[in-house]
Enzyme design. Sequence first.
Site, PDB file in Angstrom:
ATOM      1  N   ASP A  47       0.833  -1.618  -0.118  1.00  0.00           N
ATOM      2  CA  ASP A  47       0.030   0.018  -0.142  1.00  0.00           C
ATOM      3  C   ASP A  47       1.358   1.418   0.317  1.00  0.00           C
ATOM      4  O   ASP A  47       0.471   2.367  -0.625  1.00  0.00           O
ATOM      5  CB  ASP A  47      -1.027  -0.022   0.714  1.00  0.00           C
ATOM      6  N   TYR A  50       2.273   2.177  -3.491  1.00  0.00           N
ATOM      7  CA  TYR A  50       1.287   2.406  -4.800  1.00  0.00           C
ATOM      8  C   TYR A  50       0.494   3.506  -3.840  1.00  0.00           C
ATOM      9  O   TYR A  50       0.459   4.768  -4.676  1.00  0.00           O
ATOM     10  CB  TYR A  50      -0.286   1.194  -3.935  1.00  0.00           C
ATOM     11  N   ASP A  51       0.688   4.215  -2.337  1.00  0.00           N
ATOM     12  CA  ASP A  51       0.052   5.398  -2.327  1.00  0.00           C
ATOM     13  C   ASP A  51       1.789   6.507  -2.806  1.00  0.00           C
ATOM     14  O   ASP A  51       1.792   8.089  -3.213  1.00  0.00           O
ATOM     15  CB  ASP A  51       0.520   5.348  -0.732  1.00  0.00           C
ATOM     16  N   SER A  96     -32.307   4.572 -34.427  1.00  0.00           N
ATOM     17  CA  SER A  96     -33.644   5.039 -33.831  1.00  0.00           C
ATOM     18  C   SER A  96     -34.538   5.326 -35.512  1.00  0.00           C
ATOM     19  O   SER A  96     -34.174   4.620 -36.091  1.00  0.00           O
ATOM     20  CB  SER A  96     -33.768   6.707 -33.613  1.00  0.00           C
ATOM     21  N   LEU A  97     -35.574   5.295 -35.372  1.00  0.00           N
ATOM     22  CA  LEU A  97     -36.215   5.062 -36.140  1.00  0.00           C
ATOM     23  C   LEU A  97     -37.005   6.499 -36.965  1.00  0.00           C
ATOM     24  O   LEU A  97     -37.072   7.485 -35.853  1.00  0.00           O
ATOM     25  CB  LEU A  97     -37.408   4.169 -36.029  1.00  0.00           C
ATOM     26  N   GLU A 133     -45.423  -4.317 -36.455  1.00  0.00           N
ATOM     27  CA  GLU A 133     -45.027  -4.957 -35.347  1.00  0.00           C
ATOM     28  C   GLU A 133     -44.780  -4.569 -34.390  1.00  0.00           C
ATOM     29  O   GLU A 133     -45.056  -3.015 -34.908  1.00  0.00           O
ATOM     30  CB  GLU A 133     -43.843  -5.866 -34.744  1.00  0.00           C
ATOM     31  N   LYS A 135     -44.781  -1.168 -31.432  1.00  0.00           N
ATOM     32  CA  LYS A 135     -43.936   0.065 -30.923  1.00  0.00           C
ATOM     33  C   LYS A 135     -43.743   0.096 -29.421  1.00  0.00           C
ATOM     34  O   LYS A 135     -44.952   0.615 -29.134  1.00  0.00           O
ATOM     35  CB  LYS A 135     -43.656   0.503 -32.002  1.00  0.00           C
ATOM     36  N   ASP A 137     -43.222   0.921 -25.642  1.00  0.00           N
ATOM     37  CA  ASP A 137     -42.722   1.771 -25.409  1.00  0.00           C
ATOM     38  C   ASP A 137     -42.642   1.873 -24.435  1.00  0.00           C
ATOM     39  O   ASP A 137     -42.675   1.765 -22.857  1.00  0.00           O
ATOM     40  CB  ASP A 137     -44.168   3.196 -24.792  1.00  0.00           C
ATOM     41  N   ARG A 156     -29.230   1.561 -24.737  1.00  0.00           N
ATOM     42  CA  ARG A 156     -29.129   2.573 -25.647  1.00  0.00           C
ATOM     43  C   ARG A 156     -27.874   3.395 -25.986  1.00  0.00           C
ATOM     44  O   ARG A 156     -27.087   3.526 -26.382  1.00  0.00           O
ATOM     45  CB  ARG A 156     -30.495   2.879 -26.719  1.00  0.00           C
ATOM     46  N   GLU A 192     -37.078  -4.185 -26.423  1.00  0.00           N
ATOM     47  CA  GLU A 192     -37.729  -3.578 -25.857  1.00  0.00           C
ATOM     48  C   GLU A 192     -37.730  -3.831 -24.229  1.00  0.00           C
ATOM     49  O   GLU A 192     -38.848  -5.296 -23.788  1.00  0.00           O
ATOM     50  CB  GLU A 192     -39.035  -3.187 -26.086  1.00  0.00           C
ATOM     51  N   TYR A 244     -36.897  -7.724 -30.524  1.00  0.00           N
ATOM     52  CA  TYR A 244     -37.100  -7.503 -32.176  1.00  0.00           C
ATOM     53  C   TYR A 244     -36.475  -7.647 -32.978  1.00  0.00           C
ATOM     54  O   TYR A 244     -36.514  -6.388 -34.265  1.00  0.00           O
ATOM     55  CB  TYR A 244     -38.258  -6.791 -32.238  1.00  0.00           C
ATOM     56  N   LYS A 308     -40.580  -3.294 -40.894  1.00  0.00           N
ATOM     57  CA  LYS A 308     -39.543  -3.747 -41.663  1.00  0.00           C
ATOM     58  C   LYS A 308     -39.740  -4.001 -42.563  1.00  0.00           C
ATOM     59  O   LYS A 308     -40.256  -5.464 -43.000  1.00  0.00           O
ATOM     60  CB  LYS A 308     -38.839  -4.451 -40.334  1.00  0.00           C
ATOM     61  N   LYS A 332     -46.602   6.402 -36.164  1.00  0.00           N
ATOM     62  CA  LYS A 332     -47.044   6.531 -35.071  1.00  0.00           C
ATOM     63  C   LYS A 332     -48.496   6.726 -35.333  1.00  0.00           C
ATOM     64  O   LYS A 332     -49.018   7.082 -35.259  1.00  0.00           O
ATOM     65  CB  LYS A 332     -46.223   8.315 -34.385  1.00  0.00           C
ATOM     66  N   CYS A 426     -36.575  41.961 -23.846  1.00  0.00           N
ATOM     67  CA  CYS A 426     -36.807  40.472 -22.487  1.00  0.00           C
ATOM     68  C   CYS A 426     -36.853  40.634 -22.135  1.00  0.00           C
ATOM     69  O   CYS A 426     -35.638  41.543 -21.810  1.00  0.00           O
ATOM     70  CB  CYS A 426     -34.194  40.028 -23.718  1.00  0.00           C
ATOM     71  N   CYS A 429     -33.118  40.301 -19.764  1.00  0.00           N
ATOM     72  CA  CYS A 429     -31.768  41.103 -19.819  1.00  0.00           C
ATOM     73  C   CYS A 429     -32.358  42.537 -20.028  1.00  0.00           C
ATOM     74  O   CYS A 429     -31.279  43.746 -20.170  1.00  0.00           O
ATOM     75  CB  CYS A 429     -30.203  40.766 -20.331  1.00  0.00           C
ATOM     76  N   CYS A 444     -33.760  38.412 -28.701  1.00  0.00           N
ATOM     77  CA  CYS A 444     -33.474  39.269 -27.909  1.00  0.00           C
ATOM     78  C   CYS A 444     -31.930  39.892 -28.300  1.00  0.00           C
ATOM     79  O   CYS A 444     -31.091  38.484 -29.057  1.00  0.00           O
ATOM     80  CB  CYS A 444     -32.956  38.835 -26.844  1.00  0.00           C
ATOM     81  N   CYS A 450     -26.915  38.979 -22.128  1.00  0.00           N
ATOM     82  CA  CYS A 450     -27.694  38.790 -21.737  1.00  0.00           C
ATOM     83  C   CYS A 450     -27.977  37.182 -20.812  1.00  0.00           C
ATOM     84  O   CYS A 450     -27.209  36.161 -21.424  1.00  0.00           O
ATOM     85  CB  CYS A 450     -28.976  38.547 -22.996  1.00  0.00           C
TER      86      CYS A 450
HETATM   87  S1  IVH Z   1     -36.386  -1.789 -34.360  1.00  0.00           S
HETATM   88  C1  IVH Z   1     -32.801  -0.902 -36.715  1.00  0.00           C
HETATM   89  N1  IVH Z   1     -38.453  -2.646 -33.809  1.00  0.00           N
HETATM   90  O1  IVH Z   1     -37.816   2.380 -30.630  1.00  0.00           O
HETATM   91  C2  IVH Z   1     -34.052  -0.916 -36.210  1.00  0.00           C
HETATM   92  N2  IVH Z   1     -37.749  -0.671 -32.166  1.00  0.00           N
HETATM   93  O2  IVH Z   1     -37.585   4.672 -32.159  1.00  0.00           O
HETATM   94  C3  IVH Z   1     -34.203  -0.555 -34.329  1.00  0.00           C
HETATM   95  N3  IVH Z   1     -38.930  -0.024 -30.091  1.00  0.00           N
HETATM   96  O3  IVH Z   1     -34.480   2.750 -30.336  1.00  0.00           O
HETATM   97  C4  IVH Z   1     -35.381  -0.829 -33.545  1.00  0.00           C
HETATM   98  N4  IVH Z   1     -40.742  -1.482 -30.843  1.00  0.00           N
HETATM   99  O4  IVH Z   1     -36.208   1.531 -28.292  1.00  0.00           O
HETATM  100  C5  IVH Z   1     -37.730  -1.297 -33.295  1.00  0.00           C
HETATM  101  N5  IVH Z   1     -40.578  -3.556 -32.420  1.00  0.00           N
HETATM  102  C6  IVH Z   1     -40.081  -3.204 -32.388  1.00  0.00           C
HETATM  103  C7  IVH Z   1     -39.511  -1.641 -31.587  1.00  0.00           C
HETATM  104  C8  IVH Z   1     -38.878  -0.508 -31.359  1.00  0.00           C
HETATM  105  C9  IVH Z   1     -40.331  -0.100 -30.085  1.00  0.00           C
HETATM  106  C10 IVH Z   1     -38.099   0.897 -30.259  1.00  0.00           C
HETATM  107  C11 IVH Z   1     -37.058   1.002 -29.672  1.00  0.00           C
HETATM  108  C12 IVH Z   1     -36.099   2.298 -30.789  1.00  0.00           C
HETATM  109  C13 IVH Z   1     -37.104   3.034 -30.559  1.00  0.00           C
HETATM  110  C14 IVH Z   1     -36.939   3.488 -31.965  1.00  0.00           C
END
Ligand code: IVH
Length: 696
Positions: A47, A50-51, A96-97, A133, A135, A137, A156, A192, A244, A308, A332, A426, A429, A444, A450
């Site tokens: 020790d 090390y110190d 993401s999508l 499929e 989505k 949440d 993620r 998910e 998925y 997809k 959506k 503003c 400010c 502003c 500001c």
């Molecule tokens: S596919 C390359 N499938 O939505 C494709 N995403 O807005 C990657 N999510 O980050 C995603 N259900 O967290 C896929 N059936 C599903 C999903 C899904 C929920 C989420 C996922 C992604 C986000 C994108």
Amino acid sequence: MNTDDVRSIPVDELTVDEADRELEALAREIKDHDERYYQQDAPSVTDAEYDALRQRNEAIEKRFPLSVRPDSPTHRVGAAPASGFGKIRHAKPMLSLGNVFDEEELREFIDGIRRFLKELSDNPDIPLEMVAEPKIDGLSISLRYEGGKLVQAATRGDGKVGEDVTANVRHVGDIPESLPEGVPDVLEVRGEIYMSKQDFFRLNEHQEAEGEKVFANPRNAAAGSLRQLDASITKERPLSFFAYAYGEVSDVTWNSHGAFIALLKDWGFSVNPFTRVCNGVEEIMAQYDTIQEHRAELDYDIDGVVYKVDRLDWQVRLGFVSRAPRWAVAHKFPAEKAVTILRDIDIQVGRTGVLTPVARLEPVTVGGVVVSNATLHNADYIRDLDIRIGDHVRIQRAGDVIPQVLEVVDDGGHGEREAYAFPENCPVCGSHAVREDGEAATRCTGGLVCPAQAHERLRHFVSRNAFDIEGLGGKHVVTFFDDGLIKTPGDIFRLSPEMLEGREGWKEKSIQNLMDAIGAKRAIDIPRFVYALGIPQVGQATARLLAKQYGSMPALRQAMEGARVIGSEQLEDLLSIDGIGASMAKDLVEFFAEPHNNDVLDDLLDNVRVEDFAAPDTGNSPVAGKTVVFTGTLETMSRNEAKAKAESLGAKVSGSVSKKTDYVVVGPGAGSKEKKARELGLHVLSEQDWLDLTML
Ligand code: IVH
């Protein structure tokens, strides 16, 4: 002289070079000792020895503050991450999508795919099958199996780096620890994690009874339950999982998304029962309607339907744009709406000085979330809709976007209530607020004086997609600014423990953690850095384009300086970037022309190292770094596919021919561009020549 010789020199007599070398050696040695001590339980020094190493390191750093390394041992305690979860770099990014909101946008999306895959636009009869499929949440997660055993789980995060939640996911019911024989040796399953509605209500009842935090919705409850440093808490929380997608896989044995889903099921994962292969927009819309009809009775929240492309070879050819696949999209569900009373209008001042009116509302629940603020956009919006304080207004909330006021439902004749007068100064400010011709925004003019703008710039600087300093949130930088600890971003890197000692909420441990977190961001990649600067109109995607085009900060700055001259080559180059238009170019050039911005930038660059753009691994691609122009009609692929393919091989695709162009690929019908290329003596290739060159 080796480092042992250097180490015998008193710290006071070290030269800068010697100090640099010794700090490097000490960082390496201390890290080794830490790993032996913390991870292998097998220290190889006493020790005291090390110190002594740590003390010497600190003494040198104190005398040579500019030599402090990003990986300095003083920024780190032990070998485990000093706070929070460990970080995991995803082997394949988590994407993401993109979104569509109605049938028309869906048709455009499908048409776009058919145009990209040339054989589909040439033959409308070839079917394009899509899997639809729900989505889910919840929060996305990547599970890594090696030899059929679960070895790692990561959230993620920013898509590239997530948090290590391996210990936590072992308590999620639907996540198997081991998979049957015959699965690929390396297999990353993505999906998910969510909490069922029933479990969510039960958990909240329990939390309330215990006087603990109640969650706003199942998604928050799932995230809060998974991201527990103490995994035994996760164990008490009922979480579920739908699979998925996949990340890295050693051996892809399936050729369609549908086939992959069937395999997931065989391997013991839960897959969503509403998953269907559809052919054509009618079938897709029918599945959308079916899912929407069942939405209310499902025991989990969904916020749309994901489509997809079924065929994997087509997915591969379609690839990605920025962070979203071209082969998938989220449809959506319509935004949720509610009616409430407008109690007041406040003005918020953003980092570029824009004054945004914000509605303060009688709190109302919209789609499971309590809303008490909503945006009113700008002065015209309030005037055109004649929105007055006291009116009943309809508000809308969709996904993660800021709720907005849509319309006045009942103004009760407005009574004595007057039209809203948009401020001329503003509110923070007091500087004049002006609206330039043709602009919707009122700004502003306070600029540097500001405090609201300074607040927002600093908030942006530390935000999640910018510097993202763990433990240093927007609230902290604002308080530090108000108390005079920091004025500009560079000041963050001059914060010291002494400056924070005795401040409310800061203890020795949290101060040390913050110092570590700041230290960890002394090296940063260029897209993040450019984004963090907060240049008007420059979001993440543009920051990436700039990083890619110019490669390094010095090159970017030099180019922006050159681009001040109308007609200059640098300005033409800037405008030739696909995705950068005249108005954005103007903001960019102005930003880099402003002396104060350059001072802030110079100071910042003295404190952080911006890593040059790391081009994706293009192997030994023969066209890496080359500039290519496509002109005329291509036979085997669409223009978009040709462009995407060239970019994936590290080439830059430009719309105009100049002496900097390396290759001009011509097809039938090429005109002036081919002519110019020949005049300039450039390499002119046929489509087949190009294929031969790139498919080596
Ligand atoms: S596919 C390359 N499938 O939505 C494709 N995403 O807005 C990657 N999510 O980050 C995603 N259900 O967290 C896929 N059936 C599903 C999903 C899904 C929920 C989420 C996922 C992604 C986000 C994108």
